[in-house]
Write an enzyme that holds these catalytic residues in place. Structure first.
Site, PDB file in Angstrom:
ATOM      1  N   ASP A   1       0.820  -1.212   0.000  1.00  0.00           N
ATOM      2  CA  ASP A   1       0.000   0.000   0.000  1.00  0.00           C
ATOM      3  C   ASP A   1       0.854   1.263   0.000  1.00  0.00           C
ATOM      4  O   ASP A   1       2.076   1.200   0.145  1.00  0.00           O
ATOM      5  CB  ASP A   1      -0.946  -0.013   1.209  1.00  0.00           C
ATOM      6  CG  ASP A   1      -0.234  -0.402   2.515  1.00  0.00           C
ATOM      7  OD1 ASP A   1       1.003  -0.339   2.568  1.00  0.00           O
ATOM      8  OD2 ASP A   1      -0.934  -0.780   3.466  1.00  0.00           O
TER       9      ASP A   1
ATOM     10  N   HIS B   1      -7.023  -4.333   9.857  1.00  0.00           N
ATOM     11  CA  HIS B   1      -6.698  -4.174   8.432  1.00  0.00           C
ATOM     12  C   HIS B   1      -5.467  -4.989   8.057  1.00  0.00           C
ATOM     13  O   HIS B   1      -4.583  -5.244   8.866  1.00  0.00           O
ATOM     14  CB  HIS B   1      -6.567  -2.704   8.021  1.00  0.00           C
ATOM     15  CG  HIS B   1      -5.336  -1.968   8.475  1.00  0.00           C
ATOM     16  ND1 HIS B   1      -5.285  -0.597   8.561  1.00  0.00           N
ATOM     17  CD2 HIS B   1      -4.116  -2.397   8.860  1.00  0.00           C
ATOM     18  CE1 HIS B   1      -4.079  -0.225   8.957  1.00  0.00           C
ATOM     19  NE2 HIS B   1      -3.356  -1.290   9.157  1.00  0.00           N
TER      20      HIS B   1
ATOM     21  N   ASN C   1      -7.227  -2.241  13.886  1.00  0.00           N
ATOM     22  CA  ASN C   1      -8.631  -2.392  13.477  1.00  0.00           C
ATOM     23  C   ASN C   1      -8.824  -3.619  12.584  1.00  0.00           C
ATOM     24  O   ASN C   1      -9.889  -3.786  11.986  1.00  0.00           O
ATOM     25  CB  ASN C   1      -9.101  -1.135  12.746  1.00  0.00           C
ATOM     26  CG  ASN C   1      -8.160  -0.752  11.606  1.00  0.00           C
ATOM     27  OD1 ASN C   1      -7.313  -1.553  11.224  1.00  0.00           O
ATOM     28  ND2 ASN C   1      -8.308   0.443  11.085  1.00  0.00           N
TER      29      ASN C   1
ATOM     30  N   GLU D   1      -9.302  -1.734   5.024  1.00  0.00           N
ATOM     31  CA  GLU D   1      -9.907  -1.306   6.276  1.00  0.00           C
ATOM     32  C   GLU D   1     -11.190  -2.100   6.547  1.00  0.00           C
ATOM     33  O   GLU D   1     -11.707  -2.782   5.652  1.00  0.00           O
ATOM     34  CB  GLU D   1     -10.233   0.185   6.176  1.00  0.00           C
ATOM     35  CG  GLU D   1      -9.022   1.074   5.865  1.00  0.00           C
ATOM     36  CD  GLU D   1      -8.067   1.242   7.046  1.00  0.00           C
ATOM     37  OE1 GLU D   1      -7.934   0.304   7.865  1.00  0.00           O
ATOM     38  OE2 GLU D   1      -7.440   2.300   7.144  1.00  0.00           O
TER      39      GLU D   1
HETATM   40  C1  GLP Z   1       0.159   0.133   8.514  1.00  0.00           C
HETATM   41  C2  GLP Z   1       0.184  -0.653   7.186  1.00  0.00           C
HETATM   42  C3  GLP Z   1      -0.038  -2.119   7.415  1.00  0.00           C
HETATM   43  C4  GLP Z   1       0.661  -2.521   8.694  1.00  0.00           C
HETATM   44  C5  GLP Z   1      -0.093  -1.913   9.861  1.00  0.00           C
HETATM   45  C6  GLP Z   1       0.501  -2.197  11.230  1.00  0.00           C
HETATM   46  O1  GLP Z   1      -0.485   1.328   8.426  1.00  0.00           O
HETATM   47  N1  GLP Z   1      -0.664  -0.169   6.140  1.00  0.00           N
HETATM   48  O2  GLP Z   1       0.429  -2.848   6.288  1.00  0.00           O
HETATM   49  O3  GLP Z   1       0.687  -3.908   8.822  1.00  0.00           O
HETATM   50  O4  GLP Z   1      -0.371  -0.553   9.643  1.00  0.00           O
HETATM   51  O5  GLP Z   1       1.597  -1.381  11.570  1.00  0.00           O
HETATM   52  P1  GLP Z   1       2.620  -1.730  12.716  1.00  0.00           P
HETATM   53  O6  GLP Z   1       3.449  -2.869  12.205  1.00  0.00           O
HETATM   54  O7  GLP Z   1       3.461  -0.495  12.894  1.00  0.00           O
HETATM   55  O8  GLP Z   1       1.837  -2.097  13.913  1.00  0.00           O
END
Ligand code: GLP
Length: 252
Positions: free
Chosen positions: A77, A150, A148, A155
């Site tokens: 993304d 995702h 959440n 989302e």
């Molecule tokens: C981000 C990304 C996800 C990621 C998630 C968790 O915004 N879009 O691909 O897995 O949030 O982030 P973190 O690893 O910092 O908890």
């Protein structure tokens, strides 16, 4: 593929063990593909969670001669409205945390564009899907999970059959990003994400989750009826999926 209530296979391990295990699997894939004269196609995430894997792969290149010449990567993304050099763009994250450290050919690294013109977004997303297909599909998808539920920026509300597309970011996602951006008002409202179906098309899927922040969403990912309210639940039923999580995240 139908939605499955199958359990998600779990490997309880420390973050360091998870990083070594995933890096070992990726290295084996790269070597197996090279022996067959083929590229290894990886799907990669950003966030804090995968950093140990990137560090371990860098170490394997340095100490064990792991060669990334036959690797193509597709990121999950990107925020919309950010140029590639923006400190919070995922393009910049990937370059600084991984690609430049291993000398990966820029031509082999795909990330949705954060500064594509609004009129071009749909075509850009279709092109991203085409590039994945032309590469032979994703061999190995590494994922984190948002608080959440995702995966990528799929989302809550994302459909099982969704493909790469523009999305509106969820309040929890934007709130979690606010500190890095120096305030909620600076966090983009929209993004491009690989779809749920795109991710599930990967031949192997590995999900990482560590720490108390992920405990509640992991519980729901493992126990809720699969559905768009927690997109990570769609991972259940994939033929080769595994969750690598520490005891804190697993509530053990
Ligand atoms: C981000 C990304 C996800 C990621 C998630 C968790 O915004 N879009 O691909 O897995 O949030 O982030 P973190 O690893 O910092 O908890």
């Amino acid at each position: 593929m139908t939605t499955s209530t199958a359990p998600l296979p779990i490997q309880a391990c420390s973050p360091a063990e998870a990083a070594r295990e995933v890096a070992r699997e990726i290295a084996a894939l790269i070597r197996e593909r090279r022996a067959a004269g083929r590229m290894a196609v990886l799907c990669l995430p950003t966030g804090r969670t995968p950093l140990g894997v990137y560090d371990e792969l860098v170490r394997m290149q340095r100490d064990e001669g792991l060669d990334f010449a036959n690797v193509t990567t597709f990121n999950l993304d990107e925020f919309l409205g950010l140029p590639p050099e923006h400190p919070q763009s995922f393009r910049r994250y990937m370059r600084e945390r991984f690609f430049s450290r291993i000398g990966l050919e820029p031509a082999h690294t795909w990330i949705p564009s954060g500064d594509v013109a609004p009129a071009q977004i749909a075509a850009h997303c279709a092109e991203y899907e085409r590039e994945i297909a032309d590469a032979g599909g994703l061999d190995y998808a590494l994922l984190g999970i948002g608080r959440n539920g995702h995966i990528g920026f799929n989302e809550p509300g994302s459909a099982r059959d969704s493909r790469t597309r523009e999305v509106r970011l969820h309040d929890v996602t934007r709130a979690d990003a606010a500190r890095a951006f120096g305030g909620l008002e600076f966090v983009p409202e929209r993004a491009i994400t690989m779809g749920v179906a795109t991710i599930l098309g990967a031949r192997r899927v590995r999900v990482l989750a560590f720490g108390a922040d992920k405990r509640e969403i992991l519980r729901r990912t493992l126990e809720d009826a699969p559905g768009p309210q927690v997109p990570a639940t769609f991972l259940r039923g994939h033929s080769d999926v595994r969750l690598l999580a520490d005891g804190v995240a697993l509530g053990r």
